[in-house]
Design a protein around this motif. Sequence first.
Motif, PDB file in Angstrom:
ATOM      1  N   ILE A 251     -29.687  17.871 -52.100  1.00 40.45           N
ATOM      2  CA  ILE A 251     -28.910  17.464 -50.922  1.00 40.45           C
ATOM      3  C   ILE A 251     -29.774  17.535 -49.665  1.00 40.45           C
ATOM      4  CG2 ILE A 251     -26.983  18.149 -49.428  1.00 40.45           C
ATOM      5  CD1 ILE A 251     -25.476  18.885 -52.059  1.00 40.45           C
ATOM      6  N   VAL A 252     -30.556  18.586 -49.542  1.00 40.22           N
ATOM      7  CA  VAL A 252     -31.465  18.705 -48.393  1.00 40.22           C
ATOM      8  C   VAL A 252     -32.494  17.581 -48.425  1.00 40.22           C
ATOM      9  CG1 VAL A 252     -33.298  20.125 -47.375  1.00 40.22           C
ATOM     10  CG2 VAL A 252     -31.120  21.174 -48.040  1.00 40.22           C
ATOM     11  N   MET A 253     -33.054  17.296 -49.599  1.00 40.09           N
ATOM     12  CA  MET A 253     -34.073  16.249 -49.708  1.00 40.09           C
ATOM     13  C   MET A 253     -33.485  14.881 -49.333  1.00 40.09           C
ATOM     14  SD  MET A 253     -36.836  17.846 -50.470  1.00 40.09           S
ATOM     15  CE  MET A 253     -37.944  16.523 -50.838  1.00 40.09           C
ATOM     16  N   VAL A 254     -32.259  14.598 -49.739  1.00 39.73           N
ATOM     17  CA  VAL A 254     -31.627  13.326 -49.376  1.00 39.73           C
ATOM     18  C   VAL A 254     -31.426  13.255 -47.865  1.00 39.73           C
ATOM     19  CG1 VAL A 254     -29.521  11.935 -49.585  1.00 39.73           C
ATOM     20  CG2 VAL A 254     -30.549  12.948 -51.623  1.00 39.73           C
ATOM     21  N   GLY A 255     -30.989  14.358 -47.271  1.00 39.13           N
ATOM     22  CA  GLY A 255     -30.819  14.388 -45.819  1.00 39.13           C
ATOM     23  C   GLY A 255     -32.124  14.186 -45.073  1.00 39.13           C
ATOM     24  N   VAL A 256     -33.162  14.864 -45.529  1.00 38.20           N
ATOM     25  CA  VAL A 256     -34.478  14.722 -44.896  1.00 38.20           C
ATOM     26  C   VAL A 256     -34.994  13.297 -45.077  1.00 38.20           C
ATOM     27  CG1 VAL A 256     -36.901  15.455 -45.046  1.00 38.20           C
ATOM     28  CG2 VAL A 256     -35.075  17.167 -45.042  1.00 38.20           C
ATOM     29  N   PHE A 257     -34.855  12.756 -46.297  1.00 37.40           N
ATOM     30  CA  PHE A 257     -35.311  11.389 -46.529  1.00 37.40           C
ATOM     31  C   PHE A 257     -34.559  10.408 -45.640  1.00 37.40           C
ATOM     32  CE2 PHE A 257     -34.434   7.271 -48.397  1.00 37.40           C
ATOM     33  CZ  PHE A 257     -35.712   6.740 -48.394  1.00 37.40           C
ATOM     34  N   GLY A 258     -33.233  10.500 -45.624  1.00 36.14           N
ATOM     35  CA  GLY A 258     -32.439   9.564 -44.828  1.00 36.14           C
ATOM     36  C   GLY A 258     -32.806   9.602 -43.360  1.00 36.14           C
ATOM     37  N   THR A 259     -33.001  10.800 -42.846  1.00 31.82           N
ATOM     38  CA  THR A 259     -33.378  10.949 -41.435  1.00 31.82           C
ATOM     39  C   THR A 259     -34.778  10.392 -41.186  1.00 31.82           C
ATOM     40  OG1 THR A 259     -31.968  12.892 -41.258  1.00 31.82           O
ATOM     41  CG2 THR A 259     -33.661  12.613 -39.564  1.00 31.82           C
ATOM     42  N   ALA A 260     -35.717  10.746 -42.048  1.00 31.03           N
ATOM     43  CA  ALA A 260     -37.101  10.268 -41.880  1.00 31.03           C
ATOM     44  C   ALA A 260     -37.165   8.750 -42.001  1.00 31.03           C
ATOM     45  CB  ALA A 260     -38.018  10.930 -42.912  1.00 31.03           C
ATOM     46  N   TYR A 261     -36.448   8.198 -42.971  1.00 32.35           N
ATOM     47  CA  TYR A 261     -36.455   6.750 -43.169  1.00 32.35           C
ATOM     48  C   TYR A 261     -35.868   6.040 -41.950  1.00 32.35           C
ATOM     49  CZ  TYR A 261     -35.860   2.211 -45.396  1.00 32.35           C
ATOM     50  OH  TYR A 261     -35.935   0.879 -45.692  1.00 32.35           O
ATOM     51  N   ALA A 262     -34.790   6.593 -41.423  1.00 34.02           N
ATOM     52  CA  ALA A 262     -34.161   5.978 -40.252  1.00 34.02           C
ATOM     53  C   ALA A 262     -35.089   5.971 -39.040  1.00 34.02           C
ATOM     54  CB  ALA A 262     -32.856   6.701 -39.918  1.00 34.02           C
ATOM     55  N   PHE A 263     -35.931   6.971 -38.930  1.00 31.10           N
ATOM     56  CA  PHE A 263     -36.878   7.010 -37.810  1.00 31.10           C
ATOM     57  C   PHE A 263     -38.145   6.218 -38.097  1.00 31.10           C
ATOM     58  CE2 PHE A 263     -34.335  10.696 -36.523  1.00 31.10           C
ATOM     59  CZ  PHE A 263     -34.103  10.338 -35.201  1.00 31.10           C
ATOM     60  N   MET A 264     -38.435   5.984 -39.390  1.00 36.86           N
ATOM     61  CA  MET A 264     -39.637   5.245 -39.758  1.00 36.86           C
ATOM     62  C   MET A 264     -39.488   3.749 -39.460  1.00 36.86           C
ATOM     63  SD  MET A 264     -41.311   4.735 -43.511  1.00 36.86           S
ATOM     64  CE  MET A 264     -40.301   3.335 -43.937  1.00 36.86           C
ATOM     65  N   THR A 265     -38.302   3.243 -39.646  1.00 33.71           N
ATOM     66  CA  THR A 265     -38.097   1.806 -39.473  1.00 33.71           C
ATOM     67  C   THR A 265     -37.838   1.473 -38.004  1.00 33.71           C
ATOM     68  OG1 THR A 265     -35.723   2.011 -39.902  1.00 33.71           O
ATOM     69  CG2 THR A 265     -37.139   1.552 -41.807  1.00 33.71           C
ATOM     70  N   PRO A 266     -38.313   0.327 -37.550  1.00 37.00           N
ATOM     71  CA  PRO A 266     -38.080  -0.059 -36.160  1.00 37.00           C
ATOM     72  C   PRO A 266     -36.599  -0.289 -35.845  1.00 37.00           C
ATOM     73  CG  PRO A 266     -39.840  -1.389 -37.099  1.00 37.00           C
ATOM     74  CD  PRO A 266     -39.229  -0.595 -38.223  1.00 37.00           C
ATOM     75  N   HIS A 267     -35.852  -0.747 -36.833  1.00 38.91           N
ATOM     76  CA  HIS A 267     -34.405  -0.880 -36.602  1.00 38.91           C
ATOM     77  C   HIS A 267     -33.799   0.500 -36.852  1.00 38.91           C
ATOM     78  CE1 HIS A 267     -34.964  -1.655 -40.942  1.00 38.91           C
ATOM     79  NE2 HIS A 267     -33.754  -1.149 -41.093  1.00 38.91           N
ATOM     80  N   ARG A 268     -33.036   0.974 -35.943  1.00 40.89           N
ATOM     81  CA  ARG A 268     -32.493   2.325 -36.002  1.00 40.89           C
ATOM     82  C   ARG A 268     -31.156   2.307 -36.755  1.00 40.89           C
ATOM     83  NH1 ARG A 268     -36.944   4.065 -35.754  1.00 40.89           N
ATOM     84  NH2 ARG A 268     -38.008   4.471 -33.820  1.00 40.89           N
ATOM     85  N   GLU A 269     -31.230   2.660 -38.048  1.00 40.17           N
ATOM     86  CA  GLU A 269     -30.061   2.550 -38.923  1.00 40.17           C
ATOM     87  C   GLU A 269     -28.834   3.267 -38.382  1.00 40.17           C
ATOM     88  OE1 GLU A 269     -33.105   2.950 -40.145  1.00 40.17           O
ATOM     89  OE2 GLU A 269     -33.330   1.610 -41.841  1.00 40.17           O
ATOM     90  N   PHE A 270     -28.976   4.509 -37.973  1.00 38.00           N
ATOM     91  CA  PHE A 270     -27.812   5.274 -37.532  1.00 38.00           C
ATOM     92  C   PHE A 270     -27.155   4.631 -36.314  1.00 38.00           C
ATOM     93  CE2 PHE A 270     -30.197   9.035 -39.474  1.00 38.00           C
ATOM     94  CZ  PHE A 270     -29.591   8.856 -40.710  1.00 38.00           C
ATOM     95  N   ARG A 271     -27.949   4.168 -35.387  1.00 44.35           N
ATOM     96  CA  ARG A 271     -27.393   3.491 -34.205  1.00 44.35           C
ATOM     97  C   ARG A 271     -26.704   2.201 -34.630  1.00 44.35           C
ATOM     98  NH1 ARG A 271     -29.448  -0.556 -31.343  1.00 44.35           N
ATOM     99  NH2 ARG A 271     -31.560  -0.214 -32.106  1.00 44.35           N
ATOM    100  N   LEU A 272     -27.372   1.426 -35.479  1.00 44.86           N
ATOM    101  CA  LEU A 272     -26.794   0.163 -35.932  1.00 44.86           C
ATOM    102  C   LEU A 272     -25.510   0.390 -36.730  1.00 44.86           C
ATOM    103  CD1 LEU A 272     -30.045  -1.732 -36.990  1.00 44.86           C
ATOM    104  CD2 LEU A 272     -28.630  -2.156 -34.964  1.00 44.86           C
ATOM    105  N   LEU A 273     -25.509   1.407 -37.570  1.00 39.72           N
ATOM    106  CA  LEU A 273     -24.306   1.704 -38.349  1.00 39.72           C
ATOM    107  C   LEU A 273     -23.147   2.109 -37.443  1.00 39.72           C
ATOM    108  CD1 LEU A 273     -25.985   3.576 -41.321  1.00 39.72           C
ATOM    109  CD2 LEU A 273     -24.894   1.321 -41.401  1.00 39.72           C
ATOM    110  N   ARG A 274     -23.444   2.938 -36.442  1.00 39.38           N
ATOM    111  CA  ARG A 274     -22.394   3.343 -35.495  1.00 39.38           C
ATOM    112  C   ARG A 274     -21.854   2.142 -34.720  1.00 39.38           C
ATOM    113  NH1 ARG A 274     -25.605   7.965 -35.098  1.00 39.38           N
ATOM    114  NH2 ARG A 274     -26.785   7.190 -33.344  1.00 39.38           N
TER     115      ARG A 274
END
Length: 134
Positions: A20-43
């Motif tokens: 669960i921690v690894m998925v959270g870390v991956f999701g956060t890192a991936y969202a910051f790695m890509t130029p499109h900001r997934e969390f902002r776009l999803l919100r």
Amino acid sequence: MLASSLTGFAAFAAYLATAIVMVGVFGTAYAFMTPHREFRLLRQGCAAAVPAFLGALIGYVVPLTAAMRWSANLMDFVIWAVIAAVVQALAYVATRLIVPDVSTRITNNDVSAGALLGGIALAFGLINAASMTP
């Protein structure tokens, strides 16, 4: 009988919590790695971000479960989880080579770009998981 059934509970809890921690870390890192900001776009309700981000998450979780199954111990699992994350980053890079403006298109709510990115991420994840055999 119950005591013998729960002998593996500590290992179960350790692997579950780590995953669960690894998925959270991956999701956060991936969202910051890509130029499109997934969390902002999803919100903001950007439909194109949904398949892109879910494809990356599932593309990560599939090899994560394979690593969990085949790892010799918890540290081995963490190492393979990091490798799975690197493969997902490579999936994003590969997609950018095919469609250089994929992030811009996702930001502009082009669902086909999100689906392509998510599909490629999932394909990389499935191949990655299949490669994690003893």
